[in-house]
Design a protein around this motif. Structure first.
Motif, PDB file in Angstrom:
ATOM      1  N   THR A   1       1.418  -1.790  -0.185  1.00 44.20           N
ATOM      2  CA  THR A   1       0.055  -0.049  -0.109  1.00 44.20           C
ATOM      3  C   THR A   1       1.451   1.081  -0.290  1.00 44.20           C
ATOM      4  O   THR A   1       1.860   1.277   0.730  1.00 44.20           O
ATOM      5  CB  THR A   1      -0.918  -0.218   1.199  1.00 44.20           C
ATOM      6  OG1 THR A   1      -1.470  -0.970   1.629  1.00 44.20           O
ATOM      7  CG2 THR A   1      -1.961   1.062   1.535  1.00 44.20           C
ATOM      8  N   PHE A   2       0.641   2.737  -1.073  1.00 42.28           N
ATOM      9  CA  PHE A   2       1.202   3.728  -1.489  1.00 42.28           C
ATOM     10  C   PHE A   2       1.274   5.148  -1.151  1.00 42.28           C
ATOM     11  O   PHE A   2      -0.814   4.601  -1.885  1.00 42.28           O
ATOM     12  CB  PHE A   2       2.037   3.154  -2.202  1.00 42.28           C
ATOM     13  CG  PHE A   2       3.354   2.095  -2.749  1.00 42.28           C
ATOM     14  CD1 PHE A   2       5.037   2.244  -2.383  1.00 42.28           C
ATOM     15  CD2 PHE A   2       3.281   0.714  -2.763  1.00 42.28           C
ATOM     16  CE1 PHE A   2       5.727   1.017  -1.966  1.00 42.28           C
ATOM     17  CE2 PHE A   2       4.031  -0.137  -2.798  1.00 42.28           C
ATOM     18  CZ  PHE A   2       5.065   0.143  -2.227  1.00 42.28           C
ATOM     19  N   ASN A   3       1.325   5.796  -0.261  1.00 48.62           N
ATOM     20  CA  ASN A   3       0.295   6.971  -0.449  1.00 48.62           C
ATOM     21  C   ASN A   3       1.211   7.831  -1.922  1.00 48.62           C
ATOM     22  O   ASN A   3       2.765   8.113  -1.763  1.00 48.62           O
ATOM     23  CB  ASN A   3       0.286   7.313   0.853  1.00 48.62           C
ATOM     24  CG  ASN A   3      -0.043   8.678   0.776  1.00 48.62           C
ATOM     25  OD1 ASN A   3      -1.173   9.177   0.218  1.00 48.62           O
ATOM     26  ND2 ASN A   3      -0.063   9.512   1.631  1.00 48.62           N
ATOM     27  N   CYS A   4       0.509   8.516  -2.332  1.00 53.06           N
ATOM     28  CA  CYS A   4       1.427   9.052  -4.085  1.00 53.06           C
ATOM     29  C   CYS A   4       0.905  10.147  -3.843  1.00 53.06           C
ATOM     30  O   CYS A   4      -0.131  10.534  -3.266  1.00 53.06           O
ATOM     31  CB  CYS A   4       1.111   8.185  -5.285  1.00 53.06           C
ATOM     32  SG  CYS A   4       1.260   6.433  -5.145  1.00 53.06           S
ATOM     33  N   THR A   5       1.907  11.289  -4.205  1.00 52.69           N
ATOM     34  CA  THR A   5       1.935  12.193  -4.228  1.00 52.69           C
ATOM     35  C   THR A   5       3.004  12.857  -5.619  1.00 52.69           C
ATOM     36  O   THR A   5       3.439  12.942  -5.448  1.00 52.69           O
ATOM     37  CB  THR A   5       1.862  13.688  -3.179  1.00 52.69           C
ATOM     38  OG1 THR A   5       1.443  12.987  -1.543  1.00 52.69           O
ATOM     39  CG2 THR A   5       2.046  15.195  -3.367  1.00 52.69           C
TER      40      THR A   5
ATOM     41  N   GLY B   1       3.097  11.976  -8.747  1.00 54.54           N
ATOM     42  CA  GLY B   1       3.947  10.728  -8.491  1.00 54.54           C
ATOM     43  C   GLY B   1       5.118  10.331  -7.844  1.00 54.54           C
ATOM     44  O   GLY B   1       6.220   9.711  -8.322  1.00 54.54           O
ATOM     45  N   LYS B   2       4.877  10.512  -6.868  1.00 58.35           N
ATOM     46  CA  LYS B   2       6.253  10.102  -5.522  1.00 58.35           C
ATOM     47  C   LYS B   2       5.469   9.208  -4.173  1.00 58.35           C
ATOM     48  O   LYS B   2       4.216  10.017  -3.628  1.00 58.35           O
ATOM     49  CB  LYS B   2       6.952  11.128  -4.843  1.00 58.35           C
ATOM     50  CG  LYS B   2       7.777  12.368  -5.935  1.00 58.35           C
ATOM     51  CD  LYS B   2       8.306  13.693  -5.346  1.00 58.35           C
ATOM     52  CE  LYS B   2       8.556  15.032  -6.461  1.00 58.35           C
ATOM     53  NZ  LYS B   2       9.046  16.307  -5.336  1.00 58.35           N
ATOM     54  N   CYS B   3       5.625   8.652  -4.272  1.00 58.39           N
ATOM     55  CA  CYS B   3       5.155   6.892  -3.264  1.00 58.39           C
ATOM     56  C   CYS B   3       6.051   6.689  -2.934  1.00 58.39           C
ATOM     57  O   CYS B   3       6.130   7.298  -2.585  1.00 58.39           O
ATOM     58  CB  CYS B   3       4.734   5.735  -3.987  1.00 58.39           C
ATOM     59  SG  CYS B   3       3.267   6.880  -5.969  1.00 58.39           S
ATOM     60  N   ILE B   4       4.849   6.733  -1.167  1.00 58.89           N
ATOM     61  CA  ILE B   4       5.610   6.139   0.383  1.00 58.89           C
ATOM     62  C   ILE B   4       4.924   5.093   0.718  1.00 58.89           C
ATOM     63  O   ILE B   4       4.056   5.041   0.169  1.00 58.89           O
ATOM     64  CB  ILE B   4       4.863   7.249   1.291  1.00 58.89           C
ATOM     65  CG1 ILE B   4       6.594   8.743   0.901  1.00 58.89           C
ATOM     66  CG2 ILE B   4       5.720   6.988   2.597  1.00 58.89           C
ATOM     67  CD1 ILE B   4       5.943   9.873   1.652  1.00 58.89           C
ATOM     68  N   ASN B   5       5.686   3.968   0.891  1.00 55.34           N
ATOM     69  CA  ASN B   5       5.628   2.371   1.668  1.00 55.34           C
ATOM     70  C   ASN B   5       4.293   2.616   3.091  1.00 55.34           C
ATOM     71  O   ASN B   5       5.499   3.001   3.636  1.00 55.34           O
ATOM     72  CB  ASN B   5       6.417   1.944   1.215  1.00 55.34           C
ATOM     73  CG  ASN B   5       5.758   0.427   1.610  1.00 55.34           C
ATOM     74  OD1 ASN B   5       4.855   0.412   1.600  1.00 55.34           O
ATOM     75  ND2 ASN B   5       6.747  -1.123   1.311  1.00 55.34           N
TER      76      ASN B   5
ATOM     77  N   GLY C   1      -2.437   9.598  -4.912  1.00 56.10           N
ATOM     78  CA  GLY C   1      -3.633   9.554  -4.110  1.00 56.10           C
ATOM     79  C   GLY C   1      -3.044   8.359  -2.488  1.00 56.10           C
ATOM     80  O   GLY C   1      -2.211   7.895  -3.305  1.00 56.10           O
ATOM     81  N   LEU C   2      -4.377   6.925  -2.998  1.00 59.44           N
ATOM     82  CA  LEU C   2      -3.423   5.974  -2.155  1.00 59.44           C
ATOM     83  C   LEU C   2      -3.317   4.397  -2.899  1.00 59.44           C
ATOM     84  O   LEU C   2      -5.145   4.479  -3.767  1.00 59.44           O
ATOM     85  CB  LEU C   2      -4.618   5.675  -1.207  1.00 59.44           C
ATOM     86  CG  LEU C   2      -4.334   5.094   0.738  1.00 59.44           C
ATOM     87  CD1 LEU C   2      -2.790   4.959   0.830  1.00 59.44           C
ATOM     88  CD2 LEU C   2      -5.364   4.805   0.991  1.00 59.44           C
ATOM     89  N   TYR C   3      -2.998   3.739  -3.280  1.00 55.48           N
ATOM     90  CA  TYR C   3      -2.805   2.893  -4.364  1.00 55.48           C
ATOM     91  C   TYR C   3      -2.315   2.017  -3.199  1.00 55.48           C
ATOM     92  O   TYR C   3      -1.631   1.252  -2.614  1.00 55.48           O
ATOM     93  CB  TYR C   3      -2.157   3.231  -5.195  1.00 55.48           C
ATOM     94  CG  TYR C   3      -2.404   4.061  -6.062  1.00 55.48           C
ATOM     95  CD1 TYR C   3      -2.768   4.035  -7.293  1.00 55.48           C
ATOM     96  CD2 TYR C   3      -1.856   5.254  -5.622  1.00 55.48           C
ATOM     97  CE1 TYR C   3      -3.270   5.168  -8.696  1.00 55.48           C
ATOM     98  CE2 TYR C   3      -2.383   6.407  -6.663  1.00 55.48           C
ATOM     99  CZ  TYR C   3      -2.946   6.224  -8.067  1.00 55.48           C
ATOM    100  OH  TYR C   3      -3.270   7.510  -8.954  1.00 55.48           O
TER     101      TYR C   3
END
Length: 402
Positions: free
Chosen positions: A142-146, A148-152, A184-186
């Protein structure tokens, strides 16, 4: 043609260095002291008068951050780096809930103590996967993206959802172009990501909490303290408010927790009554001080906004901290207020430059009265060496007597 007059080469004899140094130092001290008074008027004198007239209670209460808003044009800001420009440009406005202090409690006869820190996601220091650099081709979890930059966030949160958008393939030759603007949340599996649609619910995940043989759980920010205690007492009155019956688990939310020889204590501002009974105001403005700005130019606001701006939107614990308010006006609170310290700063800022100015001016006036320039163009104190100067002339003296 008139004969040209040669330029006269004026020879100024060397002066007494002690006299010149005294005059220069006094002049420089007087000028710098006057400049400092102008600066201190904004930095010290005016804040002191506002603090005296503010009517703020010096006893701190408790504030909890509810939201931090970025504004392009600000009527007020929580913290500005320079007071002369605090209302210009963008700023961050922090809103808080204000409540009374709770009860000071003591957990006594405790054993099997343990603590667990539930780490959330540090948005500033967490690793970011940049899809434009083709770093999103193997994302799983699950990644929180902003943009084009995603955080695990897989290890810190457990998200429950029902619907997703069509999948995006971030791997392959065109993967980085496909996912260049993900926001968003991916939910991803080997580079194939689906955007999670609302409504969804993400709960903080904190595993391996040692609850076995524990009957007290104390929450303090992102930390969890656990122990097996015999009783809970009020520290001031020593009145017992809870005893271990072997069937109940006591849960407390505390601002700070200390483990001492007498037991686990929460020395101040612990929630004992209900939150509704303690609440004084909702959505109050938070400012770093009465001016909402600092003049140190040491990036104080950066650290202030990082600590006090945690509003829980990243699913981490909200910031909770002591604050100060006016009883008749709880819609605005300040994080820093120390009347004694403000008075000491005002006293030093007033006395020191004033004394320097007075001493420098008196010294310059004395120099004016006691120093004269002789026929040899030298400065000297009156009465010092006057007779010798008139009766004798040194062979190397550039000025000859008539």
């Amino acid at each position: 043609m008139p004969k040209p007059t040669p330029v006269e080469d004026l020879i100024i004899p060397p002066q007494d260095q002690r006299i010149c140094s005294i005059i220069c130092i006094c002049q420089m001290t007087a000028v710098l002291s006057c400049v400092s008074i102008v600066y201190l008027t904004v930095a010290i004198y005016m804040p002191y008068t506002r603090a005296i007239a503010s009517g703020i209670d010096p006893t701190p209460i408790m504030c909890t951050t509810t939201r931090a808003v970025n504004k392009d044009n600000c009527e007020w800001g929580s913290c500005g780096e320079w007071c002369l420009s605090k209302t210009s440009g963008a700023c961050i406005q922090i809103y808080v809930n204000v409540r009374k202090n709770g009860t000071t409690l003591m957990l006594a006869d405790c054993g099997s103590a343990a603590n667990k820190t539930c780490y959330g996601i540090d948005q500033e220091n967490a690793r970011k996967y940049h899809c434009i650099r083709d770093e999103c081709k193997n994302l799983t979890g699950t990644f929180n993206c902003t943009d084009g930059k995603c955080i695990n966030i897989t290890d810190a949160f457990e998200c429950a959802f029902r619907e997703t958008d069509p999948p995006l393939k971030c791997s392959g030759r065109r993967g980085k172009i496909t996912c260049i603007d993900v926001h968003g949340l991916y939910s991803c599996n080997r580079g194939t990501c689906k955007k999670i649609k609302t409504p969804y619910n993400c709960d903080r995940r904190c595993v391996d909490i040692p609850t076995r043989n524990k009957n007290v759980i104390v929450l303090s920010g992102d930390r969890v303290f656990l122990a097996r205690c015999a009783k809970l007492t009020q520290q001031d009155t020593n009145e017992t408010v809870w005893n271990d019956t072997g069937e109940e688990v006591l849960m407390l939310s505390c601002h700070t927790v200390h483990n001492g020889s007498m037991g686990v204590a929460s020395p101040n501002r612990v929630i004992a009554p209900t939150e509704v009974d303690l609440t004084l105001a909702n959505d109050s403005r938070l400012m770093i001080n009465l001016e909402g700005c600092v003049n140190t130019l040491a990036d104080e606001c950066k650290d202030f906004l990082k600590d006090y701006g945690r509003d829980g939107t990243d699913h981490n614990a909200k910031a909770r901290f002591p604050c100060f308010y006016t009883e008749n006006s709880p819609e605005t609170v300040v994080a820093r207020f120390d009347l004694d310290s403000t008075y000491r700063q005002f006293l030093v800022a007033l006395v020191l430059p004033t004394v320097l100015i007075v001493v420098s001016c008196i010294t310059l006036m004395l120099c004016q009265k006691t120093i004269e320039v002789g026929d040899d163009a030298k400065m000297r104190f009156r009465g010092c060496g006057k007779g010798i100067a008139e009766a004798q002339t040194h062979p190397t003296d550039p000025v000859s007597p008539l």
